[in-house]
Design an enzyme around this catalytic site. Sequence first.
Site, PDB file in Angstrom:
ATOM      1  N   TYR A  17      -6.146 -12.366  -3.808  1.00  0.00           N
ATOM      2  CA  TYR A  17      -5.355 -11.230  -4.408  1.00  0.00           C
ATOM      3  C   TYR A  17      -4.844 -10.608  -2.900  1.00  0.00           C
ATOM      4  O   TYR A  17      -4.704  -9.432  -2.744  1.00  0.00           O
ATOM      5  CB  TYR A  17      -5.949 -10.035  -4.929  1.00  0.00           C
ATOM      6  CG  TYR A  17      -7.200 -10.704  -5.917  1.00  0.00           C
ATOM      7  CD1 TYR A  17      -6.610 -10.562  -7.118  1.00  0.00           C
ATOM      8  CD2 TYR A  17      -8.520 -10.698  -5.638  1.00  0.00           C
ATOM      9  CE1 TYR A  17      -7.366 -11.138  -8.277  1.00  0.00           C
ATOM     10  CE2 TYR A  17      -9.331 -11.088  -6.644  1.00  0.00           C
ATOM     11  CZ  TYR A  17      -8.960 -11.365  -7.854  1.00  0.00           C
ATOM     12  OH  TYR A  17      -9.673 -11.711  -9.002  1.00  0.00           O
ATOM     13  N   GLN A  73       0.837  -1.125  -0.053  1.00  0.00           N
ATOM     14  CA  GLN A  73       0.136  -0.154   0.045  1.00  0.00           C
ATOM     15  C   GLN A  73       1.015   1.221   0.045  1.00  0.00           C
ATOM     16  O   GLN A  73       1.826   1.297   0.502  1.00  0.00           O
ATOM     17  CB  GLN A  73      -1.008  -0.120   1.244  1.00  0.00           C
ATOM     18  CG  GLN A  73      -1.685  -1.376   1.357  1.00  0.00           C
ATOM     19  CD  GLN A  73      -3.076  -1.262   0.461  1.00  0.00           C
ATOM     20  OE1 GLN A  73      -3.272  -0.240  -0.138  1.00  0.00           O
ATOM     21  NE2 GLN A  73      -3.549  -2.398   0.107  1.00  0.00           N
ATOM     22  N   CYS A 104      -9.566  -0.080  -5.932  1.00  0.00           N
ATOM     23  CA  CYS A 104      -8.657   0.963  -6.003  1.00  0.00           C
ATOM     24  C   CYS A 104      -9.405   1.417  -7.403  1.00  0.00           C
ATOM     25  O   CYS A 104      -8.562   2.321  -7.927  1.00  0.00           O
ATOM     26  CB  CYS A 104      -7.236   0.648  -6.477  1.00  0.00           C
ATOM     27  SG  CYS A 104      -6.663  -0.450  -7.651  1.00  0.00           S
ATOM     28  N   ASP A 162      -9.315  -8.015  -3.124  1.00  0.00           N
ATOM     29  CA  ASP A 162      -8.197  -6.838  -3.285  1.00  0.00           C
ATOM     30  C   ASP A 162      -7.618  -6.949  -4.646  1.00  0.00           C
ATOM     31  O   ASP A 162      -6.550  -7.024  -4.578  1.00  0.00           O
ATOM     32  CB  ASP A 162      -7.347  -6.664  -2.048  1.00  0.00           C
ATOM     33  CG  ASP A 162      -6.760  -5.347  -2.138  1.00  0.00           C
ATOM     34  OD1 ASP A 162      -7.016  -4.428  -2.822  1.00  0.00           O
ATOM     35  OD2 ASP A 162      -5.698  -4.985  -1.270  1.00  0.00           O
TER      36      ASP A 162
HETATM   37  C1  LIG Z   1      -3.891  -4.323  -5.203  1.00  0.00           C
HETATM   38  S1  LIG Z   1      -2.793  -5.748  -4.784  1.00  0.00           S
HETATM   39  C2  LIG Z   1      -3.386  -6.138  -3.086  1.00  0.00           C
HETATM   40  C3  LIG Z   1      -2.310  -6.895  -2.376  1.00  0.00           C
HETATM   41  C4  LIG Z   1      -2.733  -7.063  -1.071  1.00  0.00           C
HETATM   42  N1  LIG Z   1      -4.166  -7.248  -0.672  1.00  0.00           N
HETATM   43  C5  LIG Z   1      -2.352  -5.864  -0.354  1.00  0.00           C
HETATM   44  O1  LIG Z   1      -2.870  -4.950   0.240  1.00  0.00           O
HETATM   45  O2  LIG Z   1      -0.911  -5.629  -0.298  1.00  0.00           O
HETATM   46  C6  LIG Z   1      -3.402  -6.879  -5.997  1.00  0.00           C
HETATM   47  C7  LIG Z   1      -2.845  -8.254  -5.938  1.00  0.00           C
HETATM   48  O3  LIG Z   1      -3.367  -9.217  -6.697  1.00  0.00           O
HETATM   49  C8  LIG Z   1      -2.403  -9.973  -7.351  1.00  0.00           C
HETATM   50  N2  LIG Z   1      -3.062 -10.599  -8.551  1.00  0.00           N
HETATM   51  C9  LIG Z   1      -3.798  -9.557  -9.626  1.00  0.00           C
HETATM   52  N3  LIG Z   1      -4.519 -10.467 -10.419  1.00  0.00           N
HETATM   53  C10 LIG Z   1      -4.303 -11.731  -9.873  1.00  0.00           C
HETATM   54  C11 LIG Z   1      -4.922 -12.952 -10.248  1.00  0.00           C
HETATM   55  N4  LIG Z   1      -5.530 -13.084 -11.429  1.00  0.00           N
HETATM   56  N5  LIG Z   1      -4.960 -13.932  -9.459  1.00  0.00           N
HETATM   57  C12 LIG Z   1      -3.927 -13.781  -8.449  1.00  0.00           C
HETATM   58  N6  LIG Z   1      -3.182 -12.969  -7.923  1.00  0.00           N
HETATM   59  C13 LIG Z   1      -3.532 -11.642  -8.679  1.00  0.00           C
HETATM   60  C14 LIG Z   1      -1.218  -9.107  -7.635  1.00  0.00           C
HETATM   61  O4  LIG Z   1      -0.087  -9.891  -7.641  1.00  0.00           O
HETATM   62  C15 LIG Z   1      -1.374  -8.272  -6.132  1.00  0.00           C
HETATM   63  O5  LIG Z   1      -0.576  -8.734  -5.297  1.00  0.00           O
END
Ligand SMILES: C[S@@+](CC[C@H](N)C(=O)[O-])C[C@H]1O[C@@H](n2cnc3c(N)ncnc32)[C@H](O)[C@@H]1O
Length: 350
Positions: A217, A191, A308, A281
């Site tokens: 996520y 974040q 977001c 997320d």
């Molecule tokens: C907005 S970040 C949120 C991470 C965590 N919740 C945080 O607050 O630190 C989105 C996360 O989703 C993962 N991600 C995006 N698309 C994905 C998918 N289809 N399957 C698994 N992970 C995914 C990315 O690697 C990233 O770590």
Amino acid sequence: MTLGSNTVQIEDIAFGGAGVGRTNGKAVFIPYTINGETVTVQITERKKNLDRGRLLEILKVSPHRVSPPCPYFTKCGGCDYQHIEYEEQLAIKQRQIVQVLRQIGRLQNLNVLPTVAAPAAYGFRNRITIHSDGNRIGFFERQSRNVLDIETCVIASPTVNEKLRQIRTRSLADGEHRTLREEEETRTFTQTNNAVAKLLLDYVADHAKGAVLLDAYCGSGFFSHRMASRFRRVVGIDWSERAIETARRRADPNETYLLGDVGEIINESLTSHQPDCVILDPSSKGLDDRVATVLNQFAPPSVLYVSCNPSTLARDLGRLRERFRIEAIQPFDMFPQTAEIEAVALLNRK
Ligand SMILES: C[S@@+](CC[C@H](N)C(=O)[O-])C[C@H]1O[C@@H](n2cnc3c(N)ncnc32)[C@H](O)[C@@H]1O
């Protein structure tokens, strides 16, 4: 190309940051204007459904207009709202969520709460990415790949600005970019605003109930790890190897982290772990179709959707309302001075 100038009354500020008025019944989007203002505008682009314009002069000034503290504001692509007093930025973001939910998700009369303010409206960013063209080091100009030379960034933290100062004493090659972070060892998603991230975490933790939590996520476990002591079992899913490695390294015995695509493995995780609460997320792209479909089929008692991007949130809530009641949407101002909006939607199974 100049397509003529007009006097326009600004009625609103659209998601994305531009003020919106009308010329001959057609919407015109003008950055750096505020609702209630009367401005003269140079039309720079005509499209079928809307025009775009450049602010020339403000004939009637909004009481919410303030003097931007940054000398690069309007040239730099980073900030959109430094000309608007902070309280009003919060109100604008709340209104924009209501509009986007209505326009994209066809969702009306939802409980969209007032935006939670950032404790610091400047100096909050714990990381920035800077670019070089061989001569200049800074951010891209607005809607361009030209590098704007930046000595200091008013929304970055003092530590990050000190790193910017140091890197400017060295030269970077044309096309090189660097992410300058408060914590250099971090290489996974984190974040961006520590103080607001803490408020977001507290809010999510307060609303997550039950014995089993699924954090889809999960990144390196920002939510799941900190909430693990309150659950019998916590399961996180992310497709970033580095994030899952970090999450596993610091996990307590009741935490399990799965490496994979949420769209591919959420079905199996919902079936085998039977979570009481699911945190979502995703990135700004939102959920893929499979995730919304499986959530509607399995219908866990509650879902906390951390978003977001209000546009994809609206689309996804439009799908999830088949099986879920949308209790509230709580915006958080993770990115003051910018048009970005973070929000949590609280969903309970109908
Ligand atoms: C907005 S970040 C949120 C991470 C965590 N919740 C945080 O607050 O630190 C989105 C996360 O989703 C993962 N991600 C995006 N698309 C994905 C998918 N289809 N399957 C698994 N992970 C995914 C990315 O690697 C990233 O770590």
